[in-house]
Design a protein around this motif. Structure first.
Motif, PDB file in Angstrom:
ATOM      1  N   GLU A 469       0.839  -1.205   0.000  1.00  0.00           N
ATOM      2  CA  GLU A 469       0.000   0.000   0.000  1.00  0.00           C
ATOM      3  C   GLU A 469       0.870   1.250   0.000  1.00  0.00           C
ATOM      4  N   ARG A 470       1.891   1.249   0.860  1.00  0.00           N
ATOM      5  CA  ARG A 470       2.778   2.415   0.930  1.00  0.00           C
ATOM      6  C   ARG A 470       3.517   2.605  -0.390  1.00  0.00           C
ATOM      7  N   TRP A 471       4.032   1.528  -0.954  1.00  0.00           N
ATOM      8  CA  TRP A 471       4.790   1.628  -2.192  1.00  0.00           C
ATOM      9  C   TRP A 471       3.912   2.152  -3.332  1.00  0.00           C
ATOM     10  N   ALA A 472       2.693   1.645  -3.425  1.00  0.00           N
ATOM     11  CA  ALA A 472       1.794   2.098  -4.484  1.00  0.00           C
ATOM     12  C   ALA A 472       1.466   3.575  -4.326  1.00  0.00           C
ATOM     13  N   ALA A 473       1.261   4.020  -3.074  1.00  0.00           N
ATOM     14  CA  ALA A 473       0.896   5.423  -2.836  1.00  0.00           C
ATOM     15  C   ALA A 473       2.020   6.376  -3.206  1.00  0.00           C
ATOM     16  N   VAL A 474       3.240   6.055  -2.777  1.00  0.00           N
ATOM     17  CA  VAL A 474       4.338   6.993  -3.021  1.00  0.00           C
ATOM     18  C   VAL A 474       4.793   6.961  -4.479  1.00  0.00           C
ATOM     19  N   THR A 475       4.731   5.799  -5.115  1.00  0.00           N
ATOM     20  CA  THR A 475       5.130   5.762  -6.527  1.00  0.00           C
ATOM     21  C   THR A 475       4.111   6.481  -7.405  1.00  0.00           C
ATOM     22  N   ARG A 476       2.837   6.388  -7.061  1.00  0.00           N
ATOM     23  CA  ARG A 476       1.823   7.125  -7.818  1.00  0.00           C
ATOM     24  C   ARG A 476       2.055   8.631  -7.670  1.00  0.00           C
ATOM     25  N   LEU A 477       2.363   9.066  -6.463  1.00  0.00           N
ATOM     26  CA  LEU A 477       2.618  10.492  -6.248  1.00  0.00           C
ATOM     27  C   LEU A 477       3.898  10.938  -6.947  1.00  0.00           C
ATOM     28  N   GLN A 478       4.898  10.067  -6.962  1.00  0.00           N
ATOM     29  CA  GLN A 478       6.129  10.406  -7.677  1.00  0.00           C
ATOM     30  C   GLN A 478       5.870  10.565  -9.171  1.00  0.00           C
ATOM     31  N   GLN A 479       5.069   9.683  -9.739  1.00  0.00           N
ATOM     32  CA  GLN A 479       4.742   9.792 -11.159  1.00  0.00           C
ATOM     33  C   GLN A 479       4.046  11.105 -11.483  1.00  0.00           C
ATOM     34  N   ILE A 480       3.329  11.653 -10.510  1.00  0.00           N
ATOM     35  CA  ILE A 480       2.638  12.926 -10.710  1.00  0.00           C
ATOM     36  C   ILE A 480       3.605  14.100 -10.573  1.00  0.00           C
TER      37      ILE A 480
END
Length: 526
Positions: A469-480
């Motif tokens: 969950e943490r990895w998905a959240a931060v990588t999505r924000l990084q992509q933005i």
């Protein structure tokens, strides 16, 4: 880093010094450095006040009102006080990129509006001008846009070549690009078939920002060129001397440990002025002894000067002369620009003295990124600061798995010690029988060490991603916020977010824009 979460506002804030690849001059300027202060002046917000115009503004004012009516807005309430000298001018600008260009375009507009409101609180009327750089010929840059939406990241770009040296403003947007934007944003006046880059950009800004908020000024506006005729004639008459001024200023910047933003081109010149030829292409006007060169053809000094005097509409300014024309025509109190643009001013201000053009004070634009508020809340939820997103994430994520990370490190250290011991023991035995094996054994040792490093990397990635969950959240924000390993505002357009959020995007950027400041803000929008 600070993240504030209120019922209607989610914002992350961090120092501009932690922003990737920020220009040294811009950073020194907003941090109050003495070196940058030698070259440009920051605004004194308490002393800005209207002043009497140096030149008659009536013809240009009428042309600006007329042009903006064609874009769909009435700006007379902004233009007329400026025309009479009752309002200060504040100015920013940008190339007319398709779909509104990069996010920093909207950040500049938000900065202008924020400054206007700041001055209004002191009772000072201000007219914000946004300079549409329609004369630039970098069509490859303006014809493509990276569209971001939550869960979407794609380029819209033409597949065929376009004119290379024609000013981009009058060129029609390629149909394939226009159609792709229409699928995203729907039918709109700024996307009608056959519309030019310049008109599309202007109409979109009016629709997004609202009528009567800023005055749009096309850099190819004939009345603007005519208002600057005397300046351009004077500039051309001493073009060689002006280049020497710029050489000297560049040396002074280097002595102050800054790199000049603009260097001479392959011809050994700064390309301050261009002619627009019969084909509609920009051709540099280059000084020669008692003459000029246009399109590699020698022209007499008197002929070129007379041509500029009689046809100023066919003269285009280069990157260092453009602010000079802008300041001559608009007489702004404040110029708002990005890191590169404030560095332009550091380089060109000697020209203001030579031609008796009053220089504006210079403010760095507000640095504002955007993200869905629900995505930005992940920073607090997972105890992460936003600057961690501007680089590889695995190492930062290991901090959240201390036991597994320490266990992995111990295993790798033991493996490396075992490899070293085994290698030494084998070498002691083998080299006694065949000394020629030494090079081959060193090569084998390096290969094994390399594969151990690969195993370490894979192990670290696995540990970093243990909390899915943490990895998905931060990588999505990084992509933005860091798409394609570049800061969002420099590479991504704002059109995708605007198609989702509409006026809420613009209002949040105005709320968070802090021009002339050493901070970056990420505005959460919902």
């Amino acid at each position: 880093m600070m993240t504030t979460i209120e019922e209607s506002r989610v914002t992350a804030e961090f120092p501009l010094a932690d922003y990737p690849s920020i220009g040294r001059f811009a950073l020194d300027l907003v941090e109050g450095g003495k070196q940058a202060a030698r070259f440009v002046r920051r605004p004194d917000w308490t002393s800005i006040a209207p002043s009497r115009p140096s030149r008659d503004r009536e013809a240009l004012a009428a042309a600006l009102e007329s042009a903006n009516r064609e874009y769909g807005q009435d700006v007379s309430a902004l233009v007329r006080p400026w025309m009479r000298g009752e309002a200060v001018a504040i100015v920013a600008g940008q190339q007319v990129g398709v779909g509104g260009g990069p996010l920093y375009t909207l950040a500049k507009i938000a900065s202008l509006i924020a400054i206007r409101r700041r001055l209004a609180q002191r009772g000072i009327a201000a007219t914000p001008f946004f300079w549409l750089a329609t004369e630039d010929h970098d069509v490859a840059e303006v014809s493509r846009v990276l569209v971001q939406k939550d869960g979407e990241h794609r380029w819209i770009a033409p597949t065929s070549d376009q004119p290379r040296r024609c000013p981009v403003g009058p060129l029609s947007i390629p149909e394939e690009v226009r159609a792709s934007l229409a699928e995203l944003a729907g039918d709109a006046a700024w996307l009608r078939p056959g519309i030019s880059y310049g008109e599309s950009f202007a109409r979109l800004v009016v629709e997004a920002v609202g009528e009567g908020e800023i005055v749009l000024i096309d850099s190819l506006l004939p009345e603007l060129r005519r208002s600057g005729r005397d300046l351009m004639v004077s500039l051309a008459a001493v073009l060689g001397d002006v280049e020497q001024d710029l050489d000297q200023r560049s040396a002074e910047l280097r002595a102050g440990r800054f790199e000049p933003q603009v260097t001479k081109g392959r011809e050994g010149h700064y390309s301050l002025l261009y002619a627009i030829d019969d084909k509609g292409e920009r051709v540099p006007i280059l000084p020669r002894e008692e003459a000029f060169t246009l399109a590699e053809k020698r022209r007499s000094h008197d002929d070129v000067i007379e041509w500029i005097r009689s046809s100023p509409e066919r003269i285009s300014t280069g990157v260092l002369a453009r602010p000079l024309l802008q300041d001559w025509a608009l007489e702004p109190s404040v110029f708002v620009g990005g890191p590169a643009e404030v560095a332009y001013y550091a380089q060109l201000l000697p020209l203001h003295s030579r031609f008796r053009v009053a220089p504006p004070s210079v403010a760095l634009r507000g640095h504002v990124l955007v993200a869905p508020a629900k995505r930005l809340r992940a920073l607090d939820r997972h105890g992460l600061d936003v600057t961690a997103l501007f680089g590889p994430l695995e190492q930062r994520m290991l901090e959240f798995e201390p036991e597994a990370s320490a266990g992995l490190e111990e295993i790798m250290e033991n493996a490396e010690r075992s490899l070293e011991g085994a290698s030494s023991a084998i070498a002691d035995l083998a080299l006694q029988g065949d000394p020629g094996l030494e090079r081959a054994m060193r090569r084998s040792r390096r290969k094994i060490a390399y594969h151990l490093g690969v195993m370490r990397g894979r192990g670290e990635r696995a540990v970093a991603r243990r909390d899915a969950e943490r990895w998905a959240a931060v990588t999505r924000l990084q992509q933005i916020l860091y798409p394609e390993n570049r800061p969002q505002d420099r590479v991504a357009g704002w059109i995708g977010w605007w198609s989702c959020w509409g006026t809420r995007l613009v209002s949040r950027m105005i709320e968070e824009a802090e021009p002339d400041s050493p901070i970056v803000r990420v505005a959460g929008v919902s």
